[in-house]
Design a protein around this motif. Sequence first.
Motif, PDB file in Angstrom:
ATOM      1  N   ILE B 120       0.855  -1.181   0.000  1.00  0.00           N
ATOM      2  CA  ILE B 120       0.000   0.000   0.000  1.00  0.00           C
ATOM      3  C   ILE B 120       0.888   1.227   0.000  1.00  0.00           C
ATOM      4  O   ILE B 120       1.760   1.376   0.858  1.00  0.00           O
ATOM      5  CB  ILE B 120      -0.933  -0.034   1.216  1.00  0.00           C
ATOM      6  N   VAL B 121       0.691   2.091  -1.015  1.00  0.00           N
ATOM      7  CA  VAL B 121       1.566   3.260  -1.152  1.00  0.00           C
ATOM      8  C   VAL B 121       0.730   4.529  -1.093  1.00  0.00           C
ATOM      9  O   VAL B 121      -0.491   4.491  -1.204  1.00  0.00           O
ATOM     10  CB  VAL B 121       2.361   3.219  -2.475  1.00  0.00           C
ATOM     11  N   ARG B 122       1.422   5.651  -0.922  1.00  0.00           N
ATOM     12  CA  ARG B 122       0.726   6.934  -0.843  1.00  0.00           C
ATOM     13  C   ARG B 122       0.149   7.304  -2.205  1.00  0.00           C
ATOM     14  O   ARG B 122       0.593   6.827  -3.244  1.00  0.00           O
ATOM     15  CB  ARG B 122       1.679   8.013  -0.361  1.00  0.00           C
ATOM     16  N   LYS B 123      -0.823   8.187  -2.173  1.00  0.00           N
ATOM     17  CA  LYS B 123      -1.531   8.600  -3.385  1.00  0.00           C
ATOM     18  C   LYS B 123      -0.556   9.049  -4.478  1.00  0.00           C
ATOM     19  O   LYS B 123       0.355   9.829  -4.232  1.00  0.00           O
ATOM     20  CB  LYS B 123      -2.453   9.760  -3.018  1.00  0.00           C
ATOM     21  N   GLY B 124      -0.767   8.534  -5.676  1.00  0.00           N
ATOM     22  CA  GLY B 124       0.102   8.898  -6.782  1.00  0.00           C
ATOM     23  C   GLY B 124       1.403   8.124  -6.811  1.00  0.00           C
ATOM     24  O   GLY B 124       2.214   8.305  -7.715  1.00  0.00           O
ATOM     25  N   PHE B 223     -10.263   5.324   5.895  1.00  0.00           N
ATOM     26  CA  PHE B 223      -9.525   6.548   5.582  1.00  0.00           C
ATOM     27  C   PHE B 223      -9.894   7.139   4.219  1.00  0.00           C
ATOM     28  O   PHE B 223      -9.348   8.152   3.823  1.00  0.00           O
ATOM     29  CB  PHE B 223      -8.018   6.278   5.623  1.00  0.00           C
ATOM     30  N   GLY B 224     -10.774   6.475   3.495  1.00  0.00           N
ATOM     31  CA  GLY B 224     -11.145   7.004   2.183  1.00  0.00           C
ATOM     32  C   GLY B 224     -10.286   6.399   1.092  1.00  0.00           C
ATOM     33  O   GLY B 224      -9.083   6.241   1.251  1.00  0.00           O
ATOM     34  N   ARG B 225     -10.920   6.085  -0.018  1.00  0.00           N
ATOM     35  CA  ARG B 225     -10.242   5.349  -1.078  1.00  0.00           C
ATOM     36  C   ARG B 225      -9.188   6.197  -1.791  1.00  0.00           C
ATOM     37  O   ARG B 225      -8.243   5.673  -2.360  1.00  0.00           O
ATOM     38  CB  ARG B 225     -11.288   4.866  -2.082  1.00  0.00           C
ATOM     39  N   GLY B 226      -9.355   7.517  -1.755  1.00  0.00           N
ATOM     40  CA  GLY B 226      -8.454   8.365  -2.532  1.00  0.00           C
ATOM     41  C   GLY B 226      -7.102   8.614  -1.877  1.00  0.00           C
ATOM     42  O   GLY B 226      -6.233   9.232  -2.473  1.00  0.00           O
ATOM     43  N   ASN B 227      -6.919   8.148  -0.636  1.00  0.00           N
ATOM     44  CA  ASN B 227      -5.709   8.511   0.095  1.00  0.00           C
ATOM     45  C   ASN B 227      -4.520   7.587  -0.134  1.00  0.00           C
ATOM     46  O   ASN B 227      -3.437   7.837   0.359  1.00  0.00           O
ATOM     47  CB  ASN B 227      -6.012   8.542   1.592  1.00  0.00           C
ATOM     48  N   PHE B 228      -4.744   6.505  -0.838  1.00  0.00           N
ATOM     49  CA  PHE B 228      -3.655   5.542  -1.018  1.00  0.00           C
ATOM     50  C   PHE B 228      -3.916   4.724  -2.270  1.00  0.00           C
ATOM     51  O   PHE B 228      -4.986   4.787  -2.863  1.00  0.00           O
ATOM     52  CB  PHE B 228      -3.574   4.623   0.199  1.00  0.00           C
ATOM     53  N   GLU B 229      -2.918   3.954  -2.668  1.00  0.00           N
ATOM     54  CA  GLU B 229      -3.077   3.044  -3.799  1.00  0.00           C
ATOM     55  C   GLU B 229      -2.593   1.666  -3.391  1.00  0.00           C
ATOM     56  O   GLU B 229      -1.663   1.545  -2.607  1.00  0.00           O
ATOM     57  CB  GLU B 229      -2.250   3.544  -4.989  1.00  0.00           C
TER      58      GLU B 229
END
Lengths: 277, 333
Positions: B120-124, B223-229
């Motif tokens: 799991i990595v940070r957004k982008g 935490f919301g889907r947009g915060n990580f990939e």
Amino acid sequence: MRFKQPSVLPGFNLSLGYTLFYLSIIVLLPLSALLIKTSALSWEHFWQIISEPRVVASYKLTFGASLLAALVNLFTGLLVAWVLVRYQFYGKRFIDAMVDLPFALPTAVAGIALATIYAPNGWIGQYLEPLGFKIAFTPIGIVIALTFVTLPFVVRTVQPVLQDLEHELEEAACSLGATRWQIFYKVIFPTILPALLTGFALAFARAIGEYGSVIFIAGNMPFVSEITPLMIISKLEQYDYLGATAIAVVMLVVSFALLLLINGLQWWAAKRLGRRK
Amino acid sequence: MRLKSLLVAIALSTTLPAFADSTLLNVSYDVMRDFYKDYNPAFAKYWKAKSGEDITLQMSHGGSSKQARSVIDGLQADVVTMNQHNDIDAIADKAKLLPADWAKRLPNDAAPFTSLQVLIVRKGNPKGIKDWNDLTKPGVGVIVPNPKTSGNGRYTYLAAWGYAAKLPGGNDAKAREFVASVFKNIPVLDAGGRAATTTFMQRQIGDVLVTFENEAEMIAKEFGRGNFEVVYPSVSIEAEPPVAIIDKVVDKKGTRKQAEEYLKYLWSPAGQEIAAQNYLRPRDKAIAAKYAKQFPAIKLFAIEEFGGWQKTQKTHFDDGAIYDQIAASIAKR
């Protein structure tokens, strides 16, 4: 024939018997269970467990950080007690009550709160991080957690002694021409020293056993920020009950030796000052 | 007289459940919280329809090994649902509450569904993390829970090991070196999976969190889907969380029938569907096909390649074994 002062408690034998019985059930029995369990180990095996480099590193950290935290509280605790006793100010009772909070708060809550504040993105941590200070997840974080948890011990042991201090003593010293520093150093300090040492010993002992608050802020890196209680838990997680009790026995023995030493120091201080009853 | 009848009533009410006990205690681990929240009502409904009996399902959650220890020390669990074999083996081995061959009593080695380790990595994905070898790069902070205290951490360690050993020219010595360079990048070593998630998501420490696929879904909810990939590495390890009946307890309480049915229902289409909805990979082929979109195909290897959990524990995670040696070598650098 010597006159014997009747005691408040009836029957010395009864009181002593009860005391020993109670102490056995509450304190001695659980502790001896620890020793009995450990006695299943051979000496070599016992020594091998307790002298593992990783465990030794954790002793150094635990006892070092506890000592540091107790020392910090020796000064700040005295200061807090002094301010609470000697000055009148608005909200004093409120602050007085707050001192006990670290006692009442579940230590895990304290740990999580401290980690949140001192983490690199926390309220305080975000300003310290760019300066190169890392607090959370380092040994410094451990010292801070221990300092927080043990503050009430020094304050609450020194406070009543300061309160009972007779003003006449200071007035007499003043009338004999002592400076304020001399009054503190020669009159007040010797009186509160035994209480200070007790507070220090209590804080130190409490810090050694602390787990909940430290575990969240320590980072728990092997050889760097693992405290001894974590080593015990980690042994338990591997179903290694004997290994866990072996380390527990070491902590027990060392803590007892240290407390004995501090008690001796206290006794010596009291005797030297001629106040021993 | 009144007091007496009251006492009799109290005595009766405390002994009564012993006759008609249809309460099951499922001792489970942290990450299963969400799954059993959905599964238990479904089973209770099914059981009511089938036998006409009301059943109360109680849960106990915590770290997997800690939970196993509670059962060994006397927690009256009818069934246990753990995150690895070792924990149930320990109950069989230390407390003799169930036979050593417990895993053979249910299909798929008693694991009704599987999961795997993902990155799991940070957004982008600012550090461009694609696979296990990216975790060894200098300056990449890796968040993994302690393999000594967490099954999650052990799976991560083994996944990284397996990746390196399977590379062309890979062997155990290289794998060890590889795992050491991954673990060198760990800034904080939490005791369990949930704590590691908190460190990564809440405290924003590190660049990549290695955890179970289904935990990634929990993070999305929290935490919301947009915060990580979520990054699927080229190869990963299959996690098989096993379940078992605690024989001594169900025989004493007379709940064997219910407990057996409770576990078997996990393999039923309904149970498998609930698993899929909680991002646990179902064993049932039809349901797996239905949810194929949410479970990307990925090359997997199983713990058997390491010789099973017992051997793995001994060679890698016991005191003084390879993980300890790696930790020591990292500290000295």
